[in-house]
Structure formats: structure tokens, C-alpha cells
Design a protein around this motif. Structure first.
Motif, PDB file in Angstrom:
ATOM      1  N   ARG A   1       0.806  -1.208   0.000  1.00 25.08           N
ATOM      2  CA  ARG A   1       0.000   0.000   0.000  1.00 25.08           C
ATOM      3  C   ARG A   1       0.846   1.267   0.000  1.00 25.08           C
ATOM      4  NH1 ARG A   1      -5.103  -0.248   3.937  1.00 25.08           N
ATOM      5  NH2 ARG A   1      -5.643   1.463   2.516  1.00 25.08           N
TER       6      ARG A   1
ATOM      7  N   TYR B   1      -3.122   4.624   0.578  1.00 24.56           N
ATOM      8  CA  TYR B   1      -3.673   5.273   1.763  1.00 24.56           C
ATOM      9  C   TYR B   1      -4.357   6.576   1.379  1.00 24.56           C
ATOM     10  CZ  TYR B   1      -1.107   1.815   4.423  1.00 24.56           C
ATOM     11  OH  TYR B   1      -0.644   0.628   4.929  1.00 24.56           O
TER      12      TYR B   1
ATOM     13  N   GLU C   1      -1.751   9.661   6.820  1.00 20.80           N
ATOM     14  CA  GLU C   1      -1.872   8.230   7.047  1.00 20.80           C
ATOM     15  C   GLU C   1      -0.702   7.475   6.439  1.00 20.80           C
ATOM     16  OE1 GLU C   1      -5.219   4.670   6.534  1.00 20.80           O
ATOM     17  OE2 GLU C   1      -5.488   6.610   5.551  1.00 20.80           O
ATOM     18  N   TRP C   2      -0.218   7.928   5.298  1.00 19.58           N
ATOM     19  CA  TRP C   2       0.934   7.294   4.651  1.00 19.58           C
ATOM     20  C   TRP C   2       2.155   7.331   5.574  1.00 19.58           C
ATOM     21  CZ3 TRP C   2       5.892   8.030   3.114  1.00 19.58           C
ATOM     22  CH2 TRP C   2       6.385   7.208   2.112  1.00 19.58           C
TER      23      TRP C   2
ATOM     24  N   LYS D   1       1.696   4.957   8.599  1.00 16.99           N
ATOM     25  CA  LYS D   1       1.906   3.564   8.233  1.00 16.99           C
ATOM     26  C   LYS D   1       3.364   3.270   7.916  1.00 16.99           C
ATOM     27  CE  LYS D   1      -2.215   2.021   8.769  1.00 16.99           C
ATOM     28  NZ  LYS D   1      -2.494   0.975   9.785  1.00 16.99           N
TER      29      LYS D   1
ATOM     30  N   GLY E   1      -7.592  -2.036   7.385  1.00 16.65           N
ATOM     31  CA  GLY E   1      -7.386  -0.658   7.797  1.00 16.65           C
ATOM     32  C   GLY E   1      -8.510  -0.097   8.636  1.00 16.65           C
TER      33      GLY E   1
END
Length: 542
Positions: free
Chosen positions: A117, A134, A139-140, A143, A386
Motif C-alpha cells: 500500500r 492510503y 496516514e501514509w 503507516k 485498515g
């Protein structure tokens, strides 16, 4: 059919290989309870010491090391107590080893999913079988940090696996962590301490065929008298010959008691376990023994009287009865259960739902129940779904393994076979082919009901697809028999029918070719009418 995976063949699930019965140890005096506590605490300390030794040996443990462990424990207990402790600790180490391997595979799946992802553009949409990128840069980055945490954790777990190190907590890790969350658990420190000590006691003995009543350590006579062989340091508490203590109360098994009595009277091996429920203040005894696995009923014989397809859901079982030809009969049934609350409440809810299902199957005369061979180990990961927290909770809450094991055990006692089928596309194809035709003004067919039909038909070897009904004129025998089902060997019978132009049934009359050949096109002029408008010159002569 190119994008569909191959569907596995259905099979009859083997019956249970053992029996376990539980009853209450009632009418105990204070002296009886005191002796049980002393024996459990003493043997529990020996079991903790032996588990530490077993974990220290790691992968270099062999039969010689096992004999040394047992020899060290024998003077402090007895030969049979030492054998039971060493086998129990070895099984606990092996269970922790399997759990470590499952944890490693889960971490590897999480690392692969996050890596995939992260490689996609932010905001890209996913496909059916793989999520997209994402949603935001925030959020990227979160993660990306989690990926580093999982990689470090995976490195440590792999190192422990290679070295043979396991992490075990006698009494349970959850109960140990509960010590720091007593207000949330609604427990006081003395209550937690009592539960912790009772969980770490050791009061179990394996049976031995040929010995009196099938067990020399915890001996129970057919009339329910319970006597325990005391460890060597506790012999002063004995009230019977040969260092034994006889409890005041007697036990009785309400379920399969005659079978247990016959086994004990024949001096066949029976294993016993005594445990204490601190919340209720009660003592319980569990008897277990192995049974030969019953011969599996052939699939054709099990399906001779039809089948009941069962779709497992988070809060109910959707079931529908099918006749031997695969046609649904009657109305669907739903067996609800509530999986909130304590473990005992959840287990009782599942047991009651299965009892109602089996009673209905027995009343219908059906000898087979079809269920899905579900495995959600790869479908409930946090990294794959997620933000879908409710979906992950729903999948995690479905008691697939416990329900199937209990269904097999309960169905074996009633003579009903359990057939496991591949769960691929059952909900999708069932809703596509069966939900709308079976919905009427008096009955609402849900997606789960339609999935139960798909499960039952797959167990019977029929296709899930249902052909459309022919026109009214073709439904009688005047035009020949028209089946509404796909042939068993029809190509593509598990897929979606291709959309072809033409009538609904794509049927052509037998004389269609001759009619087309003799029919005059509408664009050609009528020659006869043209001749009538032209006067024949021969008629004007005399």
C-alpha cells in the motif's frame, strides 16, 4: 471463468476423537478444600519449575533430558504425578511454539500489505482482492512508521524462533496483565490474587488402562467416590491407606454417565482434572478419554435424504433444507445467538443454537448438514482492512472453529453427518441466483438465506446457478420436459451465464429455418399487384 479460483470438493468431516465430561465436586468439607489447595499449589510450583527447565533446553531437548526432568520431580511428588507434569509442560511449550510461528506469519502478512500500500499513489482506489493506497499523506507517514515497528518486531520473533525461545505465562498472559487494570476488570486485589493462584495450580492426572478404575493418581469408583494420591511431602494429610485422601462428597455425571461407569468398571484409562472456580466458590472435575474415530459415512449415503445448508454469521445461523435434487423446501430457518459477555455465556449461546439446529434436522429426517470450511486467519488483519474496524470485529467475533468442532461433536451423537464445503462465492452467487426468485409477498429472503442454499447445493455436487424459468407455454409436457437446473457436467455451470440477445429462453421453433427461407422480404415489391395494374393487349382483339 478466468478470474475465479478453483472450488474444492466437499467432504464429510471426521467425527470426534475424544470425550470430555464435567461435573461439580459437591458436599466438600473445609478439610477437603484445604487438601485440594495444598496439593494444587505444591504440584503447581513443581510444574512451573519444570516448565522453566523445558524452556531452557529449547531445541536440544531429547528423551534423555525428559527422563532427567521426571527423575528430579519424582521424590517431590510421585512417579505418576511427575509423568503428568512433564507431559503437560512439554505440551505447553509446543503450544507456545506453534503460537510463535502463527505470530511470525501474521507479522509477515502485515509487512507485505503495508509495503504494497505504501508503493501505491496516495488516494488510489483498490481492486477486489487488494486494497488501494492510503487516503492521505498523514496516514501514509503513520503507516511508514508502523512498518518499521513491525519489521523490528518480526526480526526479534524470527531470532527467538531460530533459537527455540518461547514466552509462556503459567496462569495466562491476560490474567497477568489484568493485575494492572483491576478497576476496569471490576476486581479487587484479593479477588485477582485468588484467581491467579487457582489458575497456576496443577491437579490433573492421565489415565492408565489395566489399573484400578483406569487411574491410579485420581481414582473415582463407579459409585462416585473420589480419592487422590497425595505427593510425598503431603502424606501426613492422608485419611486412607497407601497415602491417599478420600473426599467426602461423591460425584455423578449427568451426561454420558453410563458410558463413563462402564469404562471405569472395565479398568480402562480415564484422565481427570480438578479446577476451582473462585468467582462461584465451587470445585469441578472433568473426565476425558479417547474414543476410536467413527467410520466416515460416504458422501452419497449422507445426502440420500437431502441436506440442510447452514450459513454462519456473526449473530445467527441461516439454514435452509434442500431435497435430494437440490431444490429448497419450505421456509428458511434462523438460529440466533449473542456472542457478548463472558466466555461461558458465549459458549452456551453457540451450544443452544446448534441444539435447535440439530433438533430441526432430526425432525426433518435429514442425515447431513453442510457448513462452510471457513478460515479467517488472513481476513481479519488490521493492515489489510485498515479503517474497517467494525468489519474486523465482526469477522473476529464469528466462532468458526469452536462452532464447527462443537457441531461435529454434537452431530455425531445424533447420527447426523457434517459436510464441509469450499466457501468461495457462496454469498455472492447465492444472492445472485436465489434471493430474488425465493422472495415473495409473504416471505423475505435475505442474502444469508440464499447463501445457505448455495452451500447445500455445493455439498450435493449441484451447481449454484439456477436457470431462469421457461415461458408458460414451455412449462408443460406438451413441448417436452424443461429442466430448471444446469447439468452436473455443464461447462461454466459455476459462473455467470453470458448475456446473449434474443428471447429470454433463447429457444427457436423447429421450423424456423424453413420459415426464414420461404418468407418474402417486405422491401420487395408485390409482383402480383403490379400485373393487375397493367392491361393485357390480347384482350383488346376481336
Amino acid at each position: 471463468m478466468g478470474g475465479l479460483r478453483e472450488v474444492a470438493a466437499p467432504f464429510v468431516v471426521p467425527g470426534p476423537s475424544g470425550v470430555a465430561l464435567r461435573t461439580r465436586l459437591g458436599q466438600l468439607t473445609d478439610a477437603d478444600a484445604q487438601v485440594l489447595r495444598r496439593v494444587g499449589a505444591h504440584l503447581g510450583a513443581l510444574a512451573g519449575r519444570d516448565l522453566k527447565t523445558r524452556c531452557r533446553h529449547a531445541l536440544v531437548h531429547d528423551a534423555g533430558a525428559w527422563a532427567v526432568r521426571k527423575r528430579e520431580l519424582t521424590p517431590l511428588s510421585s512417579a505418576r504425578w511427575a509423568g503428568a507434569i512433564t507431559r503437560a509442560t512439554h505440551d505447553q511449550w509446543a503450544l507456545a511454539r506453534r503460537g510463535a510461528l502463527a505470530h511470525i506469519r501474521s507479522l509477515e502478512a502485515g509487512v507485505r500489505m503495508i509495503t504494497h500500500r505504501l508503493s501505491l499513489p496516495v488516494g488510489s482506489r483498490g481492486a477486489k482482492k487488494a486494497p488501494g493506497g492510503y487516503r492521505s499523506r498523514r496516514e501514509w507517514h503513520a503507516k511508514a512508521r508502523r512498518l518499521r515497528v513491525l519489521e523490528d518486531r518480526l526480526t526479534r520473533e524470527r531470532a527467538d524462533w531460530t533459537a527455540g525461545r518461547v514466552h509462556v505465562v503459567r496462569g495466562g498472559k491476560r490474567l497477568a496483565r489484568m493485575r494492572h487494570q483491576l478497576p476496569a476488570a471490576q476486581l479487587t486485589e484479593p479477588q485477582w490474587r485468588a484467581r491467579w493462584e487457582a489458575a497456576r495450580w496443577f491437579l490433573r492426572a492421565e489415565g492408565e488402562s489395566g489399573k484400578q478404575y483406569g487411574n491410579e493418581t485420581i481414582r473415582i469408583s463407579p459409585d462416585g467416590e473420589v480419592s487422590i494420591r497425595l505427593p510425598a511431602p503431603l502424606k501426613q494429610w492422608a485419611n486412607a491407606p497407601h497415602g491417599r485422601y478420600v473426599l467426602t462428597g461423591r460425584i455423578r455425571f449427568a451426561h454420558r454417565g453410563a458410558e463413563w461407569a462402564d469404562r471405569v468398571a472395565a479398568n480402562r484409562a480415564v484422565a481427570y482434572r480438578i479446577h476451582h472456580d473462585t468467582a462461584r466458590g465451587r470445585w469441578y472435575l472433568t473426565a476425558s478419554w479417547q474414543i476410536p474415530v467413527a467410520r466416515t459415512l460416504p458422501l452419497t449415503a449422507a445426502l440420500a435424504h437431502g441436506v440442510i445448508g447452514v450459513d454462519t454469521n456473526a449473530d445467527h445461523l441461516a439454514a435452509w433444507r434442500l431435497d435430494p435434487q437440490g431444490n429448497p423446501m419450505g421456509s428458511p430457518r434462523r438460529f440466533f445467538y449473542d456472542l457478548t459477555g463472558t466466555t461461558g455465556h458465549r459458549d452456551a449461546q453457540v451450544r443452544h443454537a446448534l441444539t435447535r439446529l440439530l433438533h430441526w434436522a432430526k425432525a426433518c429426517g435429514v442425515k447431513a448438514i453442510a457448513v462452510e470450511d471457513l478460515d479467517f486467519t488472513a481476513e481479519k488483519t488490521r493492515e489489510k482492512h485498515g479503517r474497517k474496524k467494525r468489519f474486523r470485529q465482526m469477522v473476529s467475533g464469528m466462532p468458526t472453529g469452536r462452532l464447527r468442532a462443537r457441531l461435529v461433536s454434537m452431530a455425531d451423537a445424533t447420527g447426523i453427518a457434517v459436510i464441509a464445503v469450499d466457501p468461495a462465492y457462496t454469498s455472492q452467487w447465492g444472492a445472485q441466483h436465489w434471493q430474488k426468485p425465493l422472495t415473495s409477498t409473504t416471505r423475505t429472503t435475505t442474502r444469508h438465506d440464499a447463501a445457505s442454499i448455495a452451500i447445500g447445493r455445493r455439498a450435493q455436487g449441484c451447481s449454484v446457478r439456477r436457470r431462469a424459468a421457461p415461458p408458460r407455454a414451455h412449462q408443460s409436457d406438451v413441448h417436452g420436459h424443461r429442466t430448471a437446473q444446469a447439468a452436473p457436467k455443464a461447462l461454466g455451470r459455476e459462473g455467470t451465464r453470458r448475456r446473449l440477445p434474443g428471447p429470454r429462453t433463447r429457444s427457436v421453433p423447429p421450423d424456423a429455418e424453413r420459415t426464414r427461407a420461404t418468407r418474402t422480404p417486405n422491401t420487395v415489391r408485390d409482383v402480383r399487384s403490379e400485373r393487375e395494374r397493367v392491361q393485357d393487349p390480347l384482350l383488346l382483339t376481336d
